[in-house]
Design a protein around this motif. Structure first.
Motif, PDB file in Angstrom:
ATOM      1  N   ARG A   1      27.379   2.430  -0.539  1.00 30.46           N
ATOM      2  CA  ARG A   1      28.442   1.665  -1.188  1.00 30.46           C
ATOM      3  C   ARG A   1      28.131   0.175  -1.227  1.00 30.46           C
ATOM      4  NH1 ARG A   1      34.136   4.401   0.995  1.00 30.46           N
ATOM      5  NH2 ARG A   1      33.899   6.378  -0.136  1.00 30.46           N
ATOM      6  N   ALA A   2      27.272  -0.276  -0.306  1.00 28.19           N
ATOM      7  CA  ALA A   2      26.869  -1.681  -0.310  1.00 28.19           C
ATOM      8  C   ALA A   2      25.793  -1.973  -1.351  1.00 28.19           C
ATOM      9  CB  ALA A   2      26.368  -2.076   1.077  1.00 28.19           C
ATOM     10  N   GLY A   3      25.421  -0.949  -2.138  1.00 27.56           N
ATOM     11  CA  GLY A   3      24.445  -1.149  -3.195  1.00 27.56           C
ATOM     12  C   GLY A   3      23.037  -0.760  -2.837  1.00 27.56           C
ATOM     13  N   PHE A   4      22.849  -0.111  -1.680  1.00 29.10           N
ATOM     14  CA  PHE A   4      21.514   0.286  -1.254  1.00 29.10           C
ATOM     15  C   PHE A   4      21.242   1.712  -1.718  1.00 29.10           C
ATOM     16  CE2 PHE A   4      18.624   2.315   1.754  1.00 29.10           C
ATOM     17  CZ  PHE A   4      17.583   1.399   1.817  1.00 29.10           C
ATOM     18  N   SER A   5      20.239   1.903  -2.543  1.00 28.78           N
ATOM     19  CA  SER A   5      19.841   3.226  -3.001  1.00 28.78           C
ATOM     20  C   SER A   5      18.572   3.624  -2.259  1.00 28.78           C
ATOM     21  CB  SER A   5      19.592   3.224  -4.521  1.00 28.78           C
ATOM     22  OG  SER A   5      20.773   2.886  -5.216  1.00 28.78           O
ATOM     23  N   PHE A   6      18.680   4.686  -1.469  1.00 29.77           N
ATOM     24  CA  PHE A   6      17.541   5.077  -0.648  1.00 29.77           C
ATOM     25  C   PHE A   6      16.542   5.891  -1.462  1.00 29.77           C
ATOM     26  CE2 PHE A   6      15.622   8.231   2.338  1.00 29.77           C
ATOM     27  CZ  PHE A   6      14.751   7.342   2.946  1.00 29.77           C
ATOM     28  N   VAL A   7      15.324   5.398  -1.504  1.00 29.97           N
ATOM     29  CA  VAL A   7      14.209   6.106  -2.120  1.00 29.97           C
ATOM     30  C   VAL A   7      13.113   6.207  -1.067  1.00 29.97           C
ATOM     31  CG1 VAL A   7      12.469   6.123  -3.939  1.00 29.97           C
ATOM     32  CG2 VAL A   7      14.766   5.229  -4.411  1.00 29.97           C
ATOM     33  N   PRO A   8      12.734   7.416  -0.632  1.00 27.64           N
ATOM     34  CA  PRO A   8      11.681   7.530   0.391  1.00 27.64           C
ATOM     35  C   PRO A   8      10.406   6.835  -0.060  1.00 27.64           C
ATOM     36  CG  PRO A   8      12.755   9.638   0.035  1.00 27.64           C
ATOM     37  CD  PRO A   8      13.254   8.732  -1.042  1.00 27.64           C
ATOM     38  N   ARG A   9       9.883   5.973   0.808  1.00 27.57           N
ATOM     39  CA  ARG A   9       8.657   5.236   0.491  1.00 27.57           C
ATOM     40  C   ARG A   9       7.699   5.375   1.671  1.00 27.57           C
ATOM     41  NH1 ARG A   9       9.732   1.129  -3.779  1.00 27.57           N
ATOM     42  NH2 ARG A   9       7.627   0.425  -3.292  1.00 27.57           N
ATOM     43  N   PHE A  10       6.523   5.907   1.374  1.00 33.10           N
ATOM     44  CA  PHE A  10       5.522   6.134   2.415  1.00 33.10           C
ATOM     45  C   PHE A  10       4.325   5.196   2.274  1.00 33.10           C
ATOM     46  CE2 PHE A  10       7.913  10.055   1.968  1.00 33.10           C
ATOM     47  CZ  PHE A  10       8.185  10.379   3.298  1.00 33.10           C
ATOM     48  N   ASP A  11       4.469   4.132   1.468  1.00 30.31           N
ATOM     49  CA  ASP A  11       3.391   3.162   1.324  1.00 30.31           C
ATOM     50  C   ASP A  11       3.423   2.198   2.516  1.00 30.31           C
ATOM     51  OD1 ASP A  11       5.861   2.406   0.367  1.00 30.31           O
ATOM     52  OD2 ASP A  11       5.051   0.934  -1.039  1.00 30.31           O
ATOM     53  N   VAL A  12       2.972   2.718   3.663  1.00 35.27           N
ATOM     54  CA  VAL A  12       3.126   1.995   4.922  1.00 35.27           C
ATOM     55  C   VAL A  12       2.303   0.712   4.963  1.00 35.27           C
ATOM     56  CG1 VAL A  12       3.715   4.049   6.238  1.00 35.27           C
ATOM     57  CG2 VAL A  12       1.324   3.423   5.957  1.00 35.27           C
ATOM     58  N   ARG A  13       1.322   0.575   4.056  1.00 40.98           N
ATOM     59  CA  ARG A  13       0.533  -0.658   4.050  1.00 40.98           C
ATOM     60  C   ARG A  13       1.399  -1.879   3.781  1.00 40.98           C
ATOM     61  NH1 ARG A  13      -5.173   0.552   0.863  1.00 40.98           N
ATOM     62  NH2 ARG A  13      -6.018   2.082   2.352  1.00 40.98           N
ATOM     63  N   ASN A  14       2.489  -1.652   3.053  1.00 41.53           N
ATOM     64  CA  ASN A  14       3.383  -2.751   2.714  1.00 41.53           C
ATOM     65  C   ASN A  14       4.598  -2.830   3.633  1.00 41.53           C
ATOM     66  OD1 ASN A  14       1.805  -3.473   0.422  1.00 41.53           O
ATOM     67  ND2 ASN A  14       2.734  -1.786  -0.726  1.00 41.53           N
ATOM     68  N   ALA A  15       4.557  -2.062   4.709  1.00 38.98           N
ATOM     69  CA  ALA A  15       5.704  -2.043   5.627  1.00 38.98           C
ATOM     70  C   ALA A  15       5.624  -3.115   6.699  1.00 38.98           C
ATOM     71  CB  ALA A  15       5.806  -0.668   6.296  1.00 38.98           C
ATOM     72  N   ARG A  16       4.522  -3.905   6.668  1.00 44.53           N
ATOM     73  CA  ARG A  16       4.325  -4.994   7.625  1.00 44.53           C
ATOM     74  C   ARG A  16       4.395  -4.487   9.063  1.00 44.53           C
ATOM     75  NH1 ARG A  16       8.754  -8.647   4.415  1.00 44.53           N
ATOM     76  NH2 ARG A  16       7.693  -8.578   2.413  1.00 44.53           N
ATOM     77  N   LEU A  17       3.826  -3.291   9.274  1.00 44.24           N
ATOM     78  CA  LEU A  17       3.848  -2.711  10.605  1.00 44.24           C
ATOM     79  C   LEU A  17       3.048  -3.559  11.587  1.00 44.24           C
ATOM     80  CD1 LEU A  17       3.483   1.107   9.839  1.00 44.24           C
ATOM     81  CD2 LEU A  17       5.542  -0.168  10.443  1.00 44.24           C
ATOM     82  N   GLY A  18       1.965  -4.153  11.095  1.00 42.02           N
ATOM     83  CA  GLY A  18       1.168  -4.997  11.983  1.00 42.02           C
ATOM     84  C   GLY A  18       1.970  -6.155  12.532  1.00 42.02           C
ATOM     85  N   GLU A  19       2.725  -6.803  11.636  1.00 43.88           N
ATOM     86  CA  GLU A  19       3.576  -7.909  12.078  1.00 43.88           C
ATOM     87  C   GLU A  19       4.661  -7.414  13.013  1.00 43.88           C
ATOM     88  OE1 GLU A  19       6.631 -11.221  10.135  1.00 43.88           O
ATOM     89  OE2 GLU A  19       5.420  -9.919   8.837  1.00 43.88           O
ATOM     90  N   MET A  20       5.245  -6.248  12.671  1.00 47.92           N
ATOM     91  CA  MET A  20       6.316  -5.696  13.502  1.00 47.92           C
ATOM     92  C   MET A  20       5.801  -5.328  14.889  1.00 47.92           C
ATOM     93  SD  MET A  20       8.889  -2.524  12.676  1.00 47.92           S
ATOM     94  CE  MET A  20       9.405  -3.311  11.154  1.00 47.92           C
ATOM     95  N   VAL A  21       4.625  -4.711  14.935  1.00 51.85           N
ATOM     96  CA  VAL A  21       4.049  -4.336  16.224  1.00 51.85           C
ATOM     97  C   VAL A  21       3.705  -5.577  17.033  1.00 51.85           C
ATOM     98  CG1 VAL A  21       2.059  -3.266  17.345  1.00 51.85           C
ATOM     99  CG2 VAL A  21       3.199  -2.103  15.448  1.00 51.85           C
ATOM    100  N   LYS A  22       3.137  -6.575  16.350  1.00 52.80           N
ATOM    101  CA  LYS A  22       2.761  -7.794  17.044  1.00 52.80           C
ATOM    102  C   LYS A  22       3.966  -8.462  17.693  1.00 52.80           C
ATOM    103  CE  LYS A  22       0.483 -12.259  16.289  1.00 52.80           C
ATOM    104  NZ  LYS A  22      -0.169 -13.146  15.299  1.00 52.80           N
ATOM    105  N   VAL A  23       5.073  -8.489  16.963  1.00 52.08           N
ATOM    106  CA  VAL A  23       6.284  -9.105  17.500  1.00 52.08           C
ATOM    107  C   VAL A  23       7.023  -8.140  18.422  1.00 52.08           C
ATOM    108  CG1 VAL A  23       8.495 -10.173  16.900  1.00 52.08           C
ATOM    109  CG2 VAL A  23       6.484 -10.569  15.466  1.00 52.08           C
ATOM    110  N   GLY A  24       7.061  -6.853  18.016  1.00 45.61           N
ATOM    111  CA  GLY A  24       7.886  -5.890  18.740  1.00 45.61           C
ATOM    112  C   GLY A  24       7.285  -5.367  20.021  1.00 45.61           C
ATOM    113  N   VAL A  25       5.967  -5.535  20.205  1.00 43.53           N
ATOM    114  CA  VAL A  25       5.346  -4.987  21.407  1.00 43.53           C
ATOM    115  C   VAL A  25       5.947  -5.616  22.658  1.00 43.53           C
ATOM    116  CG1 VAL A  25       3.434  -6.660  21.427  1.00 43.53           C
ATOM    117  CG2 VAL A  25       3.141  -4.410  22.493  1.00 43.53           C
TER     118      VAL A  25
END
Length: 531
Positions: free
Chosen positions: A215-239
């Motif tokens: 209802r807030a305008g978010f349409s969920f579309v499954p996306r598995f292009d993890v290269r663009n998920a910034r996991l490296g940045e997230m892991v670096k900060v989240g570790v």
């Protein structure tokens, strides 16, 4: 911030009230002895795993990264949010499946019960029914984080109400058709009702958040292009955040082991009174502290990103004063009338008045921790707004180490009947010292936090709360001396006089002392009532 916090506080208040009813029905149906301990041990494990994997990362890593994606990405961060929700869904389904298979190992880790004992086996079966909620709870948490970055605070705070209502219905059903609180007589169908019913509540909560997100305008579309998920940045900060959560969870494992060991010696003085008292202790922080923090963190993150340190200091100062304006009188009331709070809530069915009074005694000790714990949590958000998740790990490690050492010391020195109270005292001392350390380091980061102004404001709040504490103490003394102990009716009298009139007295005295945070709250409530 006050308006946003008020919306969240209203939802959280209803959530906590229904949570009270939930724990009341739980205590009525299964009590605080063996079956209650088995259920609460199984119930605590998924929340510990979620803290380790996700919830600790949400406020410190995910929310600031979503805010940056919304500010910097051409699509306003939509694709990033979809990738994040996709990865969380897949990952948590796998984690839930592994946790169900590892249920015996997890129960063995969190308790001091002998393998093969009835309590151990019952707790394992309950865990296998409850652990699947990991996937639903985690997905709902990510959805709630996305909603918060859109300044949609209502659904994340109101969704737990539905969860509580579902579980209340389950416990009422068990009280009617189940075999009671005798762990030796409980059947597999009884355990399925308790465990699957608990999971059903989390499923309902997650569905509400997903609908609100749409209802807030978010349409969920499954996306598995993890290269663009910034996991490296997230892991670096989240570790570092995960490191902090690991440290705190090690402390929690020690707590549950010590509490379960005490419960083996004195029935009704184990994990269940610790859990129920801790839930009540968390109520004021959940209603006030979490609401303010949730509104504060995105604003502080934006101010840091734009280099506005004055706004960071101002945001923190107003937040800590707003939180403490309510935490200070509540903490004093918890220390004075703890048993009067727990007896009306828990003393019925399978839980005796003596068991409920002991829960209240533990709550009284936890009252010491309320203000330092809230300030500690606010201070950690200063570091998180800078994207610094490393410093909180060291602060948390030191706090947990002190807590662990004190817990072991008090457990050895105190009789088993007082062991859980000792755990609460260790918690209070550790977080008071942790708040001092966190303040020093955060003040260096932002070039001052206005400690003198905050200290003077809190001094005035404590002075305004002293008449409330005296009134509450007098009500306890009069009732216990003139009437027959703290039964249901006597406890209600203490609550009405010491708690109800006491808080009104505090608001009146604080208003006369012109404490601005209290005047803001009173004025906002008066305007809404006037409408």
């Amino acid at each position: 911030m006050l308006r946003a916090s008020a919306i969240m506080a209203a939802g959280t208040m209803v959530s906590r009230v229904t949570g009270f009813v939930r724990t009341m029905v739980l205590a009525y149906a299964i009590g605080t002895a063996a079956l209650g301990d088995a259920y609460n041990a199984a119930y605590a494990i998924p929340y510990s795993i979620l803290d380790l994997l996700l919830l600790g990362v949400l406020s410190s890593v995910v929310v600031p990264m979503i805010v940056r994606a919304q500010q910097n990405d051409a699509d306003g961060g939509r694709a990033y949010e979809q990738r994040l929700l996709t990865l969380a869904t897949v990952g948590l389904v796998l984690v839930a499946a592994v946790a169900v298979l590892a249920a015996p190992l997890l129960i063995d880790l969190y308790t001091d019960w002998d393998r093969g004992s009835t309590k151990f086996e019952v707790s394992v079966m309950l865990a296998r029914f409850i652990l699947p909620q990991l996937a639903f709870f985690g997905v709902g948490a990510v959805a709630g984080a996305i909603l918060n970055t859109r300044d949609r605070y209502g659904a994340p705070m109101w969704a737990p109400v539905l969860n509580n209502l579902v579980v209340i219905g389950v416990f009422v059903m068990y009280a009617v058709v189940g075999t009671g609180n005798d762990i030796e007589r409980v059947t597999d169908s009884d355990l399925a009702l308790l465990g699957l019913g608990t999971t059903a509540g989390i499923v309902a909560q997650a569905l509400v958040l997903i609908v609100a997100l749409r209802r807030a305008g978010f349409s969920f579309v499954p996306r598995f292009d993890v290269r663009n998920a910034r996991l490296g940045e997230m892991v670096k900060v989240g570790v570092w955040t995960i490191g902090y959560v690991i440290v705190t969870q090690l402390g929690f494992v020690l707590t549950t082991n010590l509490a379960s060991s005490a419960g083996n010696v004195v029935a009704g003085h184990g994990i269940t009174p610790y859990t129920l008292a801790f839930q009540l202790f968390q109520l004021p922080y959940g209603v006030i502290g979490v609401s303010v923090i949730t509104a504060m963190l995105p604003r502080m993150s934006r101010a840091v990103a734009e280099g506005r340190l004055d706004d960071v200091r101002g945001e923190f100062g107003s937040s800590v004063r707003l939180v403490c304006s309510m935490m200070v009188p509540v903490s004093l009331l918890l220390m004075v009338i703890g048993p009067a709070i727990t007896v009306p809530i828990y003393a019925r069915g399978a839980t005796s008045v003596a068991d409920a009074v002991y829960i209240g005694n533990v709550l009284q000790v936890y009252g010491l921790a309320l203000v330092p714990f809230a300030i500690f949590q606010l201070l950690l958000r200063v570091f998180y707004s800078f994207g610094d998740t490393r410093t909180p790990v060291f602060i948390g490690a030191g706090t947990t180490a002190v807590n662990a050492g004190l817990m072991v010391l008090f457990y050895v020195l105190l009789p088993p009947a007082y062991a859980v109270m000792g755990l609460a005292l260790a918690y209070a001392i550790a977080y008071a010292l942790g708040a001092v350390l966190a303040w020093i380091l955060a003040s260096r980061r932002v070039q001052g936090l206005g400690g003198w102004a905050v200290g003077m404001a809190m001094t005035r709040m404590y002075l305004a709360a002293l008449p409330t504490a005296v009134l509450a103490l007098a009500s306890v003394w009069v009732v216990t001396e003139t009437l027959d102990g703290l039964g249901f009716l006597n406890s209600v009298i203490v609550l009405a006089v010491g708690g109800g009139l006491g808080m009104l007295l505090y608001l009146g005295v604080a208003h006369r002392m012109r404490i601005p945070e209290v005047n803001s709250i009173v004025g906002m409530v008066a305007r809404r009532v006037g409408r």
